[in-house]
Design an enzyme around this catalytic site. Structure first.
Site, PDB file in Angstrom:
ATOM      1  N   SER A 124       0.810  -1.222   0.000  1.00 57.41           N
ATOM      2  CA  SER A 124       0.000   0.000   0.000  1.00 57.41           C
ATOM      3  C   SER A 124       0.841   1.268   0.000  1.00 57.41           C
ATOM      4  O   SER A 124       1.919   1.329   0.612  1.00 57.41           O
ATOM      5  CB  SER A 124      -0.865  -0.009   1.267  1.00 57.41           C
ATOM      6  OG  SER A 124      -1.389   1.270   1.513  1.00 57.41           O
ATOM      7  N   GLU A 126       0.180   3.629   1.764  1.00 53.48           N
ATOM      8  CA  GLU A 126       0.256   4.061   3.168  1.00 53.48           C
ATOM      9  C   GLU A 126       1.666   3.827   3.730  1.00 53.48           C
ATOM     10  O   GLU A 126       2.045   4.440   4.727  1.00 53.48           O
ATOM     11  CB  GLU A 126      -0.741   3.277   4.020  1.00 53.48           C
ATOM     12  CG  GLU A 126      -2.113   3.899   4.130  1.00 53.48           C
ATOM     13  CD  GLU A 126      -2.122   5.182   4.951  1.00 53.48           C
ATOM     14  OE1 GLU A 126      -1.681   5.146   6.106  1.00 53.48           O
ATOM     15  OE2 GLU A 126      -2.579   6.214   4.433  1.00 53.48           O
ATOM     16  N   TYR A 148      -1.576   0.445  10.687  1.00 60.90           N
ATOM     17  CA  TYR A 148      -1.830  -0.230   9.402  1.00 60.90           C
ATOM     18  C   TYR A 148      -0.615  -0.095   8.485  1.00 60.90           C
ATOM     19  O   TYR A 148      -0.157  -1.076   7.889  1.00 60.90           O
ATOM     20  CB  TYR A 148      -3.073   0.385   8.745  1.00 60.90           C
ATOM     21  CG  TYR A 148      -3.286  -0.037   7.301  1.00 60.90           C
ATOM     22  CD1 TYR A 148      -3.953  -1.216   6.997  1.00 60.90           C
ATOM     23  CD2 TYR A 148      -2.820   0.744   6.242  1.00 60.90           C
ATOM     24  CE1 TYR A 148      -4.152  -1.603   5.666  1.00 60.90           C
ATOM     25  CE2 TYR A 148      -3.015   0.370   4.921  1.00 60.90           C
ATOM     26  CZ  TYR A 148      -3.679  -0.796   4.638  1.00 60.90           C
ATOM     27  OH  TYR A 148      -3.865  -1.176   3.327  1.00 60.90           O
ATOM     28  N   ARG A 216      -4.995  12.764  -1.798  1.00 60.91           N
ATOM     29  CA  ARG A 216      -4.828  11.362  -2.200  1.00 60.91           C
ATOM     30  C   ARG A 216      -4.811  11.241  -3.716  1.00 60.91           C
ATOM     31  O   ARG A 216      -5.419  12.039  -4.436  1.00 60.91           O
ATOM     32  CB  ARG A 216      -5.985  10.492  -1.663  1.00 60.91           C
ATOM     33  CG  ARG A 216      -5.975  10.272  -0.165  1.00 60.91           C
ATOM     34  CD  ARG A 216      -4.808   9.385   0.255  1.00 60.91           C
ATOM     35  NE  ARG A 216      -4.798   9.123   1.688  1.00 60.91           N
ATOM     36  CZ  ARG A 216      -4.265   9.947   2.598  1.00 60.91           C
ATOM     37  NH1 ARG A 216      -3.730  11.101   2.240  1.00 60.91           N
ATOM     38  NH2 ARG A 216      -4.268   9.616   3.879  1.00 60.91           N
TER      39      ARG A 216
HETATM   40  P1  NAP Z   1     -11.481  -4.723   1.824  1.00 58.60           P
HETATM   41  O1  NAP Z   1     -12.631  -4.382   0.932  1.00 58.60           O
HETATM   42  O2  NAP Z   1     -11.458  -4.226   3.221  1.00 58.60           O
HETATM   43  O3  NAP Z   1     -11.370  -6.328   1.852  1.00 58.60           O
HETATM   44  C1  NAP Z   1     -10.610  -7.002   2.830  1.00 58.60           C
HETATM   45  C2  NAP Z   1     -10.863  -8.494   2.681  1.00 58.60           C
HETATM   46  O4  NAP Z   1     -10.072  -9.186   3.672  1.00 58.60           O
HETATM   47  C3  NAP Z   1     -12.328  -8.918   2.908  1.00 58.60           C
HETATM   48  O5  NAP Z   1     -12.659  -9.922   1.978  1.00 58.60           O
HETATM   49  C4  NAP Z   1     -12.273  -9.530   4.306  1.00 58.60           C
HETATM   50  O6  NAP Z   1     -13.247 -10.537   4.536  1.00 58.60           O
HETATM   51  C5  NAP Z   1     -10.889 -10.178   4.277  1.00 58.60           C
HETATM   52  N1  NAP Z   1     -10.384 -10.513   5.613  1.00 58.60           N
HETATM   53  C6  NAP Z   1     -10.324  -9.670   6.673  1.00 58.60           C
HETATM   54  N2  NAP Z   1      -9.827 -10.328   7.727  1.00 58.60           N
HETATM   55  C7  NAP Z   1      -9.564 -11.601   7.323  1.00 58.60           C
HETATM   56  C8  NAP Z   1      -9.040 -12.759   7.945  1.00 58.60           C
HETATM   57  N3  NAP Z   1      -8.678 -12.762   9.238  1.00 58.60           N
HETATM   58  N4  NAP Z   1      -8.900 -13.891   7.227  1.00 58.60           N
HETATM   59  C9  NAP Z   1      -9.280 -13.931   5.938  1.00 58.60           C
HETATM   60  N5  NAP Z   1      -9.803 -12.867   5.272  1.00 58.60           N
HETATM   61  C10 NAP Z   1      -9.938 -11.720   5.974  1.00 58.60           C
HETATM   62  O7  NAP Z   1     -10.103  -4.267   1.152  1.00 58.60           O
HETATM   63  P2  NAP Z   1      -9.779  -3.866  -0.366  1.00 58.60           P
HETATM   64  O8  NAP Z   1     -10.003  -2.420  -0.539  1.00 58.60           O
HETATM   65  O9  NAP Z   1     -10.421  -4.837  -1.274  1.00 58.60           O
HETATM   66  O10 NAP Z   1      -8.198  -4.062  -0.386  1.00 58.60           O
HETATM   67  C11 NAP Z   1      -7.608  -5.323  -0.685  1.00 58.60           C
HETATM   68  C12 NAP Z   1      -6.180  -5.350  -0.159  1.00 58.60           C
HETATM   69  O11 NAP Z   1      -5.431  -4.307  -0.768  1.00 58.60           O
HETATM   70  C13 NAP Z   1      -6.047  -5.137   1.329  1.00 58.60           C
HETATM   71  O12 NAP Z   1      -4.955  -5.908   1.769  1.00 58.60           O
HETATM   72  C14 NAP Z   1      -5.729  -3.659   1.463  1.00 58.60           C
HETATM   73  O13 NAP Z   1      -5.036  -3.412   2.664  1.00 58.60           O
HETATM   74  C15 NAP Z   1      -4.869  -3.468   0.237  1.00 58.60           C
HETATM   75  N6  NAP Z   1      -4.846  -2.121  -0.339  1.00 58.60           N
HETATM   76  C16 NAP Z   1      -6.020  -1.497  -0.645  1.00 58.60           C
HETATM   77  C17 NAP Z   1      -5.994  -0.239  -1.234  1.00 58.60           C
HETATM   78  C18 NAP Z   1      -7.277   0.476  -1.593  1.00 58.60           C
HETATM   79  O14 NAP Z   1      -7.205   1.694  -1.843  1.00 58.60           O
HETATM   80  N7  NAP Z   1      -8.404  -0.219  -1.683  1.00 58.60           N
HETATM   81  C19 NAP Z   1      -4.759   0.357  -1.527  1.00 58.60           C
HETATM   82  C20 NAP Z   1      -3.596  -0.322  -1.226  1.00 58.60           C
HETATM   83  C21 NAP Z   1      -3.645  -1.570  -0.647  1.00 58.60           C
HETATM   84  P3  NAP Z   1     -14.666 -10.227   5.267  1.00 58.60           P
HETATM   85  O15 NAP Z   1     -15.649  -9.977   4.153  1.00 58.60           O
HETATM   86  O16 NAP Z   1     -14.919 -11.490   5.997  1.00 58.60           O
HETATM   87  O17 NAP Z   1     -14.462  -9.045   6.154  1.00 58.60           O
HETATM   88  O1  G4F Z   2     -10.513   6.799   2.644  1.00 58.17           O
HETATM   89  P1  G4F Z   2      -9.530   6.740   3.735  1.00 58.17           P
HETATM   90  O2  G4F Z   2      -9.980   6.133   5.016  1.00 58.17           O
HETATM   91  O3  G4F Z   2      -8.263   5.997   3.118  1.00 58.17           O
HETATM   92  P2  G4F Z   2      -6.719   5.921   3.532  1.00 58.17           P
HETATM   93  O4  G4F Z   2      -6.522   6.183   4.978  1.00 58.17           O
HETATM   94  O5  G4F Z   2      -5.966   6.778   2.590  1.00 58.17           O
HETATM   95  O6  G4F Z   2      -6.399   4.375   3.269  1.00 58.17           O
HETATM   96  C1  G4F Z   2      -6.866   3.703   2.106  1.00 58.17           C
HETATM   97  O7  G4F Z   2      -5.875   3.788   1.106  1.00 58.17           O
HETATM   98  C2  G4F Z   2      -4.652   3.105   1.414  1.00 58.17           C
HETATM   99  C3  G4F Z   2      -3.723   3.324   0.231  1.00 58.17           C
HETATM  100  O8  G4F Z   2      -3.010   4.525   0.422  1.00 58.17           O
HETATM  101  C4  G4F Z   2      -4.959   1.639   1.640  1.00 58.17           C
HETATM  102  F1  G4F Z   2      -3.813   0.958   1.867  1.00 58.17           F
HETATM  103  C5  G4F Z   2      -5.911   1.488   2.803  1.00 58.17           C
HETATM  104  O9  G4F Z   2      -6.236   0.098   2.954  1.00 58.17           O
HETATM  105  C6  G4F Z   2      -7.185   2.253   2.478  1.00 58.17           C
HETATM  106  O10 G4F Z   2      -7.803   1.611   1.388  1.00 58.17           O
HETATM  107  O11 G4F Z   2      -8.996   8.211   4.071  1.00 58.17           O
HETATM  108  C7  G4F Z   2      -8.474   9.062   3.072  1.00 58.17           C
HETATM  109  C8  G4F Z   2      -8.195  10.446   3.667  1.00 58.17           C
HETATM  110  C9  G4F Z   2      -7.386  10.431   4.968  1.00 58.17           C
HETATM  111  O12 G4F Z   2      -6.416  11.430   4.891  1.00 58.17           O
HETATM  112  C10 G4F Z   2      -8.393  10.791   6.043  1.00 58.17           C
HETATM  113  O13 G4F Z   2      -7.845  11.463   7.175  1.00 58.17           O
HETATM  114  O14 G4F Z   2      -9.447  11.060   3.990  1.00 58.17           O
HETATM  115  C11 G4F Z   2      -9.314  11.698   5.246  1.00 58.17           C
HETATM  116  N1  G4F Z   2     -10.635  11.861   5.844  1.00 58.17           N
HETATM  117  C12 G4F Z   2     -11.210  13.056   6.172  1.00 58.17           C
HETATM  118  N2  G4F Z   2     -12.405  12.845   6.741  1.00 58.17           N
HETATM  119  C13 G4F Z   2     -11.467  10.874   6.202  1.00 58.17           C
HETATM  120  C14 G4F Z   2     -12.594  11.502   6.758  1.00 58.17           C
HETATM  121  N3  G4F Z   2     -11.363   9.530   6.074  1.00 58.17           N
HETATM  122  C15 G4F Z   2     -12.407   8.776   6.506  1.00 58.17           C
HETATM  123  N4  G4F Z   2     -12.324   7.447   6.360  1.00 58.17           N
HETATM  124  N5  G4F Z   2     -13.522   9.358   7.099  1.00 58.17           N
HETATM  125  C16 G4F Z   2     -13.654  10.703   7.240  1.00 58.17           C
HETATM  126  O15 G4F Z   2     -14.660  11.192   7.766  1.00 58.17           O
END
Ligand code: NAP
Ligand code: G4F
Length: 331
Positions: A124, A126, A148, A216
């Site tokens: 990520s 992050e 995280y 972002r």
């Molecule tokens: P998400 O929607 O939160 O999905 C997370 C998945 O992990 C869900 O299927 C969840 O299952 C499963 N999970 C959670 N705990 C588990 C456990 N103990 N054992 C097995 N499965 C488990 O996340 P996403 O946005 O699709 O992201 C996918 C991956 O990419 C994550 O690793 C995230 O950290 C990473 N990532 C995401 C972003 C982004 O912007 N989306 C960016 C960079 C990296 P349940 O349905 O049971 O909860």
């Molecule tokens: O949508 P966010 O919660 O995403 P964040 O923290 O950037 O993380 C996501 O992206 C990562 C990749 O860089 C992934 F690895 C991670 O799993 C996840 O998918 O927050 C985005 C931004 C932050 O700066 C936060 O402080 O939005 C700001 N924010 C402002 N108000 C808020 C809010 N975020 C959330 N969730 N809720 C608010 O009310």
């Protein structure tokens, strides 16, 4: 010959788009699913019958080994994690165990049972946290700002270590934020688009938010899962940054979303300290030149299109909820 893929996190946003992509390419898709009293199947119910689900949890080594033995995967996509940054301060140990050590558990399951499988780790942006250079690329040093982010740095380096120690095809995609109508409701994009829809339909009065100045690099999840697949089609395992190369403030996101339904965000948004994080990642902006050149990866959806797609989807979802409620009241 049909290829087998094992996807952890299949019920999540990325797991659902990746499963669709793999099925469209003729893969046999196995999905690791943890047992819960009520599995969250909304994202994959349209393809549920085409996936073979295996019970397992990233915290349970035996279940992972068993899943690998059954699936005999050619490719493993490790997407499961506690993925919400905000919760990682409330549950730091769990986040470390699951998002960090869980990667080792999955790598061990592959090493011991199917070492020839290609392995993808969901790293990520992050990890860049308090960024030391802009834009961020594969060589930018990490400075995580949340439990995280720290856990993801561990997951990233253990993947590098298995590649170098055991000569496994193990690589990481360092993905910047990517969103979609299937995004969890607690993430900022979906929180905003769902609130905009509810406010427009008279179901909600205000939107309480944290830091609107954070920036972002937001892309569309459907574009990003293509990069995951491309990484595993290469001859050599390498890590890649996946990003749009554009950055926007949360403020801009809010503005575009409210504008779309003809409302002014200033009339509805309230800043609430509960949503301000103990340590913030102020700016993310990725440079994915390496992925574009070596993988031929391209974006199809830009930021404005993404926000519009999400607002439209949430309007439809909330209208359906409202109709169902009215039907219930009229019974
Ligand atoms: P998400 O929607 O939160 O999905 C997370 C998945 O992990 C869900 O299927 C969840 O299952 C499963 N999970 C959670 N705990 C588990 C456990 N103990 N054992 C097995 N499965 C488990 O996340 P996403 O946005 O699709 O992201 C996918 C991956 O990419 C994550 O690793 C995230 O950290 C990473 N990532 C995401 C972003 C982004 O912007 N989306 C960016 C960079 C990296 P349940 O349905 O049971 O909860
Ligand atoms: O949508 P966010 O919660 O995403 P964040 O923290 O950037 O993380 C996501 O992206 C990562 C990749 O860089 C992934 F690895 C991670 O799993 C996840 O998918 O927050 C985005 C931004 C932050 O700066 C936060 O402080 O939005 C700001 N924010 C402002 N108000 C808020 C809010 N975020 C959330 N969730 N809720 C608010 O009310």
């Amino acid at each position: 010959m049909t290829k087998n893929a094992l996807v952890t996190g299949i019920t999540g946003q990325d797991g659902s788009y990746l499963a669709e992509l793999l099925l469209s390419k003729g893969y046999k898709v196995y999905g690791l699913r943890r047992r819960t009293s009520m599995p969250m199947m909304e994202n994959i119910e349209h393809i549920e019958k085409e996936i073979e689900f295996l019970d397992g949890d990233l915290m349970d080594q035996g279940s992972l080994s068993q899943a690998v033995r059954i699936a005999k995967p050619d490719e493993v996509y490790n997407l499961a994690a506690q993925s919400f940054v905000g919760s990682s301060w409330d549950q730091p140990s769990l986040t470390g165990q699951l998002t960090g050590i869980g990667v080792t558990n999955m790598l061990e399951a592959v090493r011991l049972n199917r070492p020839e499988a290609k392995f993808y780790q969901a790293s990520s942006s992050e990890m860049f946290g308090k960024v030391v250079e802009t834009p961020q690329k594969e060589t930018t040093p990490f400075y995580p700002r949340s439990p995280y982010g720290v856990a993801k740095v561990y997951g990233h380096w253990i993947t590098v270590n298995y590649r170098e120690s055991y000569d496994m095809f193990a690589c990481s995609g360092i993905l910047f934020n990517h969103e979609s109508p299937r995004r969890g409701i607690e993430f900022v994009t979906r929180k905003v688009t769902d609130a905009v829809a509810k406010i427009k339909l008279g179901l909600q009065k205000e939107l309480r938010m944290g830091n609107l100045d954070a920036k972002r690099d937001w892309g569309f999840a459907g574009d990003y899962v293509k990069a995951m697949w491309l990484m595993l089609q290469q001859d050599k395992p390498q890590d890649y940054v996946i990003a749009t190369g554009e950055t926007h403030t949360v403020h801009e996101l809010v503005d575009i979303a409210f504008n779309q339904v003809g409302l002014n965000w200033r009339d509805y948004v309230v800043i609430d300290p509960r949503f301000v994080r103990p340590a913030e990642v102020d700016l993310l902006l990725g440079d994915s030149s390496k992925a574009r050149q070596e993988l031929g990866w391209e974006l199809e959806v830009n930021f404005e299109q993404l926000v519009r797609m999400m607002v439209e989807s949430d309007l439809e979802k909330n209208k359906r909820l409202l109709q169902n409620d009215n039907a219930f009241i009229n019974v």
